[in-house]
Write a protein that holds these residues in place. Structure first.
Motif, PDB file in Angstrom:
ATOM      1  N   THR A 107       8.046 -10.978  -4.787  1.00  0.00           N
ATOM      2  CA  THR A 107       7.146 -11.111  -5.302  1.00  0.00           C
ATOM      3  C   THR A 107       7.278  -9.325  -5.189  1.00  0.00           C
ATOM      4  OG1 THR A 107       5.765 -12.620  -3.763  1.00  0.00           O
ATOM      5  CG2 THR A 107       4.977 -10.709  -4.123  1.00  0.00           C
ATOM      6  N   PHE A 108       6.294  -8.971  -6.037  1.00  0.00           N
ATOM      7  CA  PHE A 108       5.981  -7.205  -6.742  1.00  0.00           C
ATOM      8  C   PHE A 108       4.713  -7.046  -6.742  1.00  0.00           C
ATOM      9  CE2 PHE A 108       9.649  -8.983  -8.919  1.00  0.00           C
ATOM     10  CZ  PHE A 108      10.899  -7.623  -8.831  1.00  0.00           C
ATOM     11  N   ASP A 109       4.507  -6.201  -5.022  1.00  0.00           N
ATOM     12  CA  ASP A 109       3.583  -5.814  -5.421  1.00  0.00           C
ATOM     13  C   ASP A 109       2.739  -4.839  -5.654  1.00  0.00           C
ATOM     14  OD1 ASP A 109       0.229  -5.634  -3.762  1.00  0.00           O
ATOM     15  OD2 ASP A 109       1.742  -6.624  -1.685  1.00  0.00           O
ATOM     16  N   ILE A 110       2.318  -4.598  -6.706  1.00  0.00           N
ATOM     17  CA  ILE A 110       2.613  -2.613  -7.473  1.00  0.00           C
ATOM     18  C   ILE A 110       1.038  -2.357  -7.128  1.00  0.00           C
ATOM     19  CG2 ILE A 110       3.084  -1.708  -9.155  1.00  0.00           C
ATOM     20  CD1 ILE A 110       4.364  -4.602 -10.613  1.00  0.00           C
ATOM     21  N   GLN A 111       0.729  -0.931  -6.133  1.00  0.00           N
ATOM     22  CA  GLN A 111      -0.707  -0.924  -6.065  1.00  0.00           C
ATOM     23  C   GLN A 111      -0.434   0.594  -5.982  1.00  0.00           C
ATOM     24  OE1 GLN A 111      -1.991  -1.704  -1.976  1.00  0.00           O
ATOM     25  NE2 GLN A 111      -0.853  -3.786  -1.770  1.00  0.00           N
ATOM     26  N   PRO A 129       0.232  -1.327  -0.198  1.00  0.00           N
ATOM     27  CA  PRO A 129      -0.320   0.296  -0.507  1.00  0.00           C
ATOM     28  C   PRO A 129       0.446   1.398   0.209  1.00  0.00           C
ATOM     29  CG  PRO A 129      -1.046  -1.653   1.370  1.00  0.00           C
ATOM     30  CD  PRO A 129       0.036  -2.521   0.535  1.00  0.00           C
ATOM     31  N   GLU A 130       2.159   1.474   0.521  1.00  0.00           N
ATOM     32  CA  GLU A 130       2.428   2.944   0.926  1.00  0.00           C
ATOM     33  C   GLU A 130       4.266   2.216  -0.042  1.00  0.00           C
ATOM     34  OE1 GLU A 130       2.473   3.491   4.997  1.00  0.00           O
ATOM     35  OE2 GLU A 130       1.341   3.928   5.237  1.00  0.00           O
ATOM     36  N   GLY A 131       4.251   1.352  -0.819  1.00  0.00           N
ATOM     37  CA  GLY A 131       5.478   1.046  -1.904  1.00  0.00           C
ATOM     38  C   GLY A 131       6.177   1.840  -2.771  1.00  0.00           C
ATOM     39  N   ASN A 132       5.360   2.831  -2.476  1.00  0.00           N
ATOM     40  CA  ASN A 132       6.273   4.246  -3.661  1.00  0.00           C
ATOM     41  C   ASN A 132       6.116   3.664  -5.021  1.00  0.00           C
ATOM     42  OD1 ASN A 132       5.362   5.824  -1.308  1.00  0.00           O
ATOM     43  ND2 ASN A 132       7.258   5.210  -0.640  1.00  0.00           N
ATOM     44  N   PHE A 133       5.537   2.478  -5.600  1.00  0.00           N
ATOM     45  CA  PHE A 133       6.146   2.292  -7.041  1.00  0.00           C
ATOM     46  C   PHE A 133       5.489   3.389  -7.980  1.00  0.00           C
ATOM     47  CE2 PHE A 133       6.505  -2.622  -5.826  1.00  0.00           C
ATOM     48  CZ  PHE A 133       7.598  -2.617  -7.145  1.00  0.00           C
ATOM     49  N   ASP A 134       5.301   4.396  -7.763  1.00  0.00           N
ATOM     50  CA  ASP A 134       4.973   5.775  -8.120  1.00  0.00           C
ATOM     51  C   ASP A 134       6.276   6.805  -8.830  1.00  0.00           C
ATOM     52  OD1 ASP A 134       4.284   6.004  -6.282  1.00  0.00           O
ATOM     53  OD2 ASP A 134       3.737   7.868  -6.504  1.00  0.00           O
ATOM     54  N   PHE A 135       7.179   6.184  -7.551  1.00  0.00           N
ATOM     55  CA  PHE A 135       8.986   7.336  -7.909  1.00  0.00           C
ATOM     56  C   PHE A 135       9.272   6.307  -8.907  1.00  0.00           C
ATOM     57  CE2 PHE A 135       8.406   8.177  -2.776  1.00  0.00           C
ATOM     58  CZ  PHE A 135       8.038   9.405  -3.898  1.00  0.00           C
ATOM     59  N   LEU A 136       9.110   5.375  -9.445  1.00  0.00           N
ATOM     60  CA  LEU A 136       9.690   4.435 -10.489  1.00  0.00           C
ATOM     61  C   LEU A 136       9.242   5.049 -11.809  1.00  0.00           C
ATOM     62  CD1 LEU A 136      11.837   2.096 -11.279  1.00  0.00           C
ATOM     63  CD2 LEU A 136      10.136   0.383 -10.923  1.00  0.00           C
ATOM     64  N   ASN A 137       9.944   6.355 -12.012  1.00  0.00           N
ATOM     65  CA  ASN A 137       9.219   7.123 -13.365  1.00  0.00           C
ATOM     66  C   ASN A 137      10.565   7.460 -14.076  1.00  0.00           C
ATOM     67  OD1 ASN A 137      10.464   9.038 -11.061  1.00  0.00           O
ATOM     68  ND2 ASN A 137       8.440   9.182 -10.598  1.00  0.00           N
TER      69      ASN A 137
END
Length: 292
Positions: free
Chosen positions: A90-94, A57-65
């Motif tokens: 495990t990639f938990d992309i939310q 939930p707070e993984g910050n995949f939005d920083f992979l930009n």
């Protein structure tokens, strides 16, 4: 403690490693109270695979930009993976949308390139693959372009096919709330029949969404819709995620007897991932018994 995980489980995920603003992966072992000797012990004596879950939930995949952040991501993840001796990721992309999707795909692909023997899993929100919804938007079918991704080798070598590198998908079938309500009320021909939340019939429905191939489109203002072909996924590589305790945090708790019904109905074609397995001891390991 990893040693308290019942022997019936063959894979355990340690949650969560997260991304900082530069997409550098950070893992704080204090969040799980797990140490390297304990990991080695269960790997050797319990033959258990230990995977690192990245994101959440707070993984910050939005920083992979950006391309630079892609490099930061897979290099830092590789360093943690090697140092701890994990068996997979495990990639938990939310935090997934069209803007950062290709960077996320590139980050996963690059990690696979540097760690070809690692187990690879995707933790998926249930509606991220949903054939009854005919396009891609914020909560529907976001994972379709990821799982369907293919890239020819620039040197004339073997094509990279993402589906072939995913060892299993863990569908988070415990916290989708009203995500399916739009489909329950949507007028379609034939009508979409979606079972009640929290039932074994709903687990069966979610399972079948991930198994079968289907087509979907993505709309872009000012452009023609982009088609995507979801390739389907092998039944034996799908694990339905359930939660080990009932809480207001998790809106779609499925009781152990309902989980057992689902597994029995599908002749054990798929497995189950029990999240927060440490709480299963409070119910005399009801979930462990249900999935045996």
């Amino acid at each position: 403690s990893l040693n308290q995980v019942p022997d019936d489980f063959k894979v355990v995920n340690l949650q969560y490693a997260t991304l900082d603003a530069n997409a550098v992966v950070k893992y704080d072992p204090c969040t799980t109270n797990i140490n390297i000797p304990e990991i080695r012990d269960v790997q050797k004596n319990k033959k258990m695979k230990v995977m690192l879950a990245v994101g959440g939930p707070e993984g910050n995949f939005d920083f992979l930009n950006s391309t630079g952040n892609v490099t930061n991501f897979y290099n830092s993840l590789w360093t943690i993976y090697q140092a701890w001796g994990f068996n997979g990721v495990t990639f938990d992309i939310q935090q997934l949308d069209k803007k950062n999707r290709q960077y996320i795909i590139d980050g996963i692909r690059k990690f696979i390139d540097v760690c070809p023997d690692a187990l690879i899993s995707i933790a998926a929100q249930p509606t991220y693959v949903c054939p009854q919804y005919d396009n891609i938007d914020k909560i529907y079918n976001q994972l379709v372009p990821v799982i369907a991704y293919k890239k020819p080798d620039s040197q004339g070598g073997e094509e990279f096919v993402m589906k072939d590198h995913i060892d299993f998908i863990q569908v988070l079938a415990y916290n989708y709330g009203n995500a399916y309500d739009d489909l329950r009320t949507k007028k379609t021909s034939p009508p979409v029949e979606i079972p009640p939340n929290g039932t074994y019939e709903m687990l069966d429905y979610i399972f079948n969404c991930y198994v079968k191939p289907f087509s979907v489109t993505e709309n872009t203002p000012g452009s023609d819709p982009t088609p995507f072909e979801y390739p389907g996924f092998p039944a034996e590589k799908i694990s339905l995620g359930v939660i080990a305790f009932q809480s207001s945090m998790y809106t779609d708790y499925v009781a152990p007897d309902e989980v057992k019904k689902a597994l029995d109905a599908l002749s054990q074609k798929y497995g189950a991932t029990v999240f927060n397995i440490n709480y299963d001891s409070l119910t005399n390991y009801a979930f462990t018994d249900a999935i045996k």
